[in-house]
Design an enzyme around this catalytic site. Structure first.
Site, mmCIF file in Angstrom:
data_model
loop_
_atom_site.group_PDB
_atom_site.id
_atom_site.type_symbol
_atom_site.label_atom_id
_atom_site.label_comp_id
_atom_site.label_asym_id
_atom_site.label_seq_id
_atom_site.Cartn_x
_atom_site.Cartn_y
_atom_site.Cartn_z
ATOM 1 N N LYS A 195 -104.860 -43.053 51.034
ATOM 2 C CA LYS A 195 -103.464 -42.768 50.701
ATOM 3 C C LYS A 195 -102.674 -42.445 51.970
ATOM 4 C CE LYS A 195 -101.386 -38.940 49.542
ATOM 5 N NZ LYS A 195 -100.099 -39.139 50.244
ATOM 6 N N CYS A 303 -100.625 -33.187 66.289
ATOM 7 C CA CYS A 303 -101.460 -32.021 65.984
ATOM 8 C C CYS A 303 -102.022 -31.393 67.258
ATOM 9 C CB CYS A 303 -102.581 -32.402 65.032
ATOM 10 S SG CYS A 303 -103.398 -33.920 65.488
ATOM 11 N N GLU A 400 -97.546 -23.472 64.135
ATOM 12 C CA GLU A 400 -97.336 -24.871 64.517
ATOM 13 C C GLU A 400 -95.918 -25.274 64.128
ATOM 14 O OE1 GLU A 400 -99.478 -28.019 62.295
ATOM 15 O OE2 GLU A 400 -100.017 -28.797 64.271
HETATM 16 P P1 NAI Z 1 -99.356 -32.148 54.249
HETATM 17 O O1 NAI Z 1 -100.668 -31.586 54.650
HETATM 18 O O2 NAI Z 1 -98.741 -31.672 52.981
HETATM 19 O O3 NAI Z 1 -99.485 -33.755 54.117
HETATM 20 C C1 NAI Z 1 -100.497 -34.534 54.720
HETATM 21 C C2 NAI Z 1 -101.063 -35.497 53.696
HETATM 22 O O4 NAI Z 1 -101.669 -34.770 52.639
HETATM 23 C C3 NAI Z 1 -100.026 -36.388 53.018
HETATM 24 O O5 NAI Z 1 -100.582 -37.653 52.780
HETATM 25 C C4 NAI Z 1 -99.767 -35.666 51.711
HETATM 26 O O6 NAI Z 1 -99.293 -36.508 50.686
HETATM 27 C C5 NAI Z 1 -101.143 -35.152 51.378
HETATM 28 N N1 NAI Z 1 -101.175 -33.994 50.479
HETATM 29 C C6 NAI Z 1 -100.215 -33.036 50.291
HETATM 30 N N2 NAI Z 1 -100.634 -32.117 49.396
HETATM 31 C C7 NAI Z 1 -101.889 -32.487 49.020
HETATM 32 C C8 NAI Z 1 -102.855 -31.938 48.128
HETATM 33 N N3 NAI Z 1 -102.621 -30.820 47.439
HETATM 34 N N4 NAI Z 1 -104.052 -32.569 47.993
HETATM 35 C C9 NAI Z 1 -104.319 -33.682 48.687
HETATM 36 N N5 NAI Z 1 -103.432 -34.261 49.534
HETATM 37 C C10 NAI Z 1 -102.237 -33.664 49.708
HETATM 38 O O7 NAI Z 1 -98.366 -31.949 55.457
HETATM 39 P P2 NAI Z 1 -96.756 -31.976 55.413
HETATM 40 O O8 NAI Z 1 -96.276 -31.172 54.237
HETATM 41 O O9 NAI Z 1 -96.324 -33.376 55.498
HETATM 42 O O10 NAI Z 1 -96.390 -31.231 56.767
HETATM 43 C C11 NAI Z 1 -96.368 -29.805 56.820
HETATM 44 C C12 NAI Z 1 -96.880 -29.334 58.146
HETATM 45 O O11 NAI Z 1 -98.260 -29.672 58.289
HETATM 46 C C13 NAI Z 1 -96.216 -29.953 59.350
HETATM 47 O O12 NAI Z 1 -95.026 -29.336 59.671
HETATM 48 C C14 NAI Z 1 -97.276 -29.759 60.407
HETATM 49 O O13 NAI Z 1 -97.198 -28.460 60.924
HETATM 50 C C15 NAI Z 1 -98.576 -29.918 59.650
HETATM 51 N N6 NAI Z 1 -99.120 -31.280 59.772
HETATM 52 C C16 NAI Z 1 -100.177 -31.487 60.615
HETATM 53 C C17 NAI Z 1 -100.675 -32.753 60.812
HETATM 54 C C18 NAI Z 1 -101.806 -33.040 61.722
HETATM 55 O O14 NAI Z 1 -101.889 -34.118 62.275
HETATM 56 N N7 NAI Z 1 -102.739 -32.130 61.903
HETATM 57 C C19 NAI Z 1 -100.085 -33.918 60.140
HETATM 58 C C20 NAI Z 1 -99.007 -33.595 59.234
HETATM 59 C C21 NAI Z 1 -98.559 -32.314 59.090
#
Ligand code: NAI
Ligand code: MG
Length: 491
Positions: A195, A303, A400
């Site tokens: 996904k 990240c 972050e």
């Molecule tokens: P998120 O963790 O909610 O989204 C990342 C992925 O997880 C997306 O595909 C989303 O649809 C999916 N997702 C969301 N809720 C889920 C659940 N309950 N179960 C399974 N999958 C789920 O991150 P978001 O809300 O886009 O960003 C929030 C913060 O997270 C950002 O501001 C940043 O600080 C951090 N982040 C870190 C990343 C990294 O590369 N380590 C990447 C994206 C966000």
């Protein structure tokens, strides 16, 4: 010998060094009005859709399916059938051929992918063109090479595929994260339900056309779209053997709680708050380039971004002066302009998060610097920002931000640098800038971070494992280490 004429006083050089715009054409990209789910090699119609947009101007691009638990179930059935139906038993050398093909097709279609990535995600075209897409292809090439050598990678351990992998990826490097997930899974003989993030589904959907071209057997890779609810349905599905997640620490923790006790394998690649540490013997101009690359690359949506800069006190003033001067030369604007250094913020929600944290920095007493900068009227934008006078307790030094915002702190001794750098719940990456090799090794041994860069930052290679300590997650992606999560060694 002719004498040089030194009498001319007016030298013919341009006085104005502003860049003319150099837009990349988007004609190479064809976006459909709407997309379904790629399941078992066919497109399924979605019952419910949402709109994906271009963050540079909020232009609607396409209607995207919001997959339900039933849709995810269909994808898992297709993946299970493909696994049992031959993919897992295929000789590694045959699986490798498909991976090589996918890599070659990504290279052939790289401009199309780069334009689409920048349009849908907001990142500068020079980054998607020079970093995201070439690295995605490189990952498939690299793991193609391992597919028939697993017995050598793990001698006497009888490596076998795990089964069906559920993979959930974020929006900061959409195609690259897809490659990090799919390439090792397939090389090891697994099948996949993936996904993409809700804001950046388009390159994953275009990738389905690459799979068609490569004639990958139906069901080996299935792509479903949707928000966190779809992600949760993947995590909760009973017939998935392994979950691979990259995203926020908050969601990662929720997934870990859910998976506990189910027997599902799990790898998590979560957030970071990396320390970029500059000693007084470092080459300052190079360090400034590394600092800029560390935090303003991809608008700071990285990240492993070097979001905390630690400067040795004796060089604090000259370094900050050089850094602020360098910031005035960064070009912020249209992601499709080849001269753009800093593109659009990925979403309204992410922009709001950045604004909130920056406001907290000002409130808590840090000093803000932002270069003069004209931002486009439409879309989501944030000026590259430096905070000085930052205390370790401030939220901008702890949390972050995931935006183009740098917090500058100082240290006196190497011991103090290590202590401050490790003073974070995260541990994904770190940078060390010094002339002394012995000091680099001394620091690298003590920094609690999965990657330590020396006199450089944000360098990636498929052969090099990547992953975190502490709340940055566990498991490694890339390198031989990246095969392990997709293999079992029991009987
Ligand atoms: P998120 O963790 O909610 O989204 C990342 C992925 O997880 C997306 O595909 C989303 O649809 C999916 N997702 C969301 N809720 C889920 C659940 N309950 N179960 C399974 N999958 C789920 O991150 P978001 O809300 O886009 O960003 C929030 C913060 O997270 C950002 O501001 C940043 O600080 C951090 N982040 C870190 C990343 C990294 O590369 N380590 C990447 C994206 C966000
Ligand atoms: Mg979220």
């Amino acid at each position: 010998m002719a004498e040089l004429d030194r009498t001319r006083t007016e030298v013919d050089v341009p006085g104005d060094w502003t860049y003319a715009s150099a837009p990349e054409s988007r004609d190479i990209v064809r976006i459909a009005d709407s997309y379904g789910y790629y399941v078992g090699g066919e497109w399924l119609e979605p019952a419910e859709t949402y709109e994906t947009i271009a963050p540079r101007d909020e232009e609607p691009l396409a209607a995207i399916g919001q997959a339900t638990a039933e849709d995810v179930g269909r994808a898992v059935v297709a993946a299970r059938e493909a696994f049992a139906d031959g993919w897992s038993a295929l000789p590694g050398s045959e699986r490798a051929k498909y991976l090589f093909r996918i890599a070659r097709i990504l290279q052939e279609r790289s401009r199309e992918f780069a334009v689409l990535e920048s349009l849908n995600g907001g990142k500068p075209i020079k980054e998607s063109r020079d970093v995201d897409i070439p690295l995605a292809a490189a990952h498939f090439f690299y793991y193609a090479g391992w597919a028939d050598k697993l017995e050598y990678a793990f001698p006497n351990r009888r490596p076998r595929p795990v089964g069906v992998a559920g993979q959930i990826i974020p929006w900061n490097f959409p195609l690259l994260m897809l490659a990090w997930k799919i390439a090792p899974a397939l090389a090891c003989g697994n099948t996949v339900v993936l996904k993409p993030a809700e804001t950046t589904p388009l390159t994953a959907l275009l990738f389905c056309d690459v799979l068609r071209q490569a004639e990958l057997p139906a069901g080996v890779v299935n792509i479903v779209t949707g928000d966190g609810r779809t992600g949760a349905a993947i995590v909760e599905h009973e017939d998935i053997d392994k979950i691979a997640f990259t995203g926020s620490t908050e969601v990662g923790k929720a997934i870990q709680r859910h998976v506990a006790g189910t027997g599902k394998r799990l790898t998590l690649e979560l957030g970071g708050k990396a320390a970029n540490i500059v000693f007084d013997d470092a080459a300052l101009d190079q360090a400034v380039e590394g600092i800029v690359n560390g935090i303003y690359f991809n608008q700071g949506h990285v990240c492993c971004a070097g979001s905390r800069l630690f400067v040795q006190e004796s060089i604090y003033e000259p370094l900050v002066a050089k850094l602020e001067r360098r910031l005035t030369t960064l070009r912020v604007g249209d992601p499709l302009d080849k001269n753009t250094d800093v593109g659009a913020i990925n979403s309204a929600a992410q922009l709001e998060k950045i604004q909130e944290l920056v406001a907290s920095g000002i409130e808590e007493g840090a000093e803000i610097y932002q270069p003069p900068c004209v931002l486009p009227e439409k879309g989501y934008w944030f000026v590259p920002t430096v905070f000085t006078n930052v205390a370790q307790s401030y939220r901008i030094a702890q949390e972050e931000i995931f935006g183009p915002v740098l917090s500058v702190l100082t240290f006196r001794t190497p011991e103090e640098a290590v202590e401050k750098a490790n003073n974070t719940p995260y541990g994904l990456s770190a940078g060390v800038w010094t002339e002394k090799g012995s000091r680099i090794l001394w620091m690298a041994q003590r920094l609690r971070a999965g990657v330590v860069w020396a006199n450089t930052f944000n360098r990636f290679d498929p052969g090099s494992p990547f992953g975190g300590y502490k709340e940055s997650g566990f498991g490694r992606e890339g390198g031989r280490h990246g095969l392990e999560p997709y293999l079992r060694f029991d009987e």
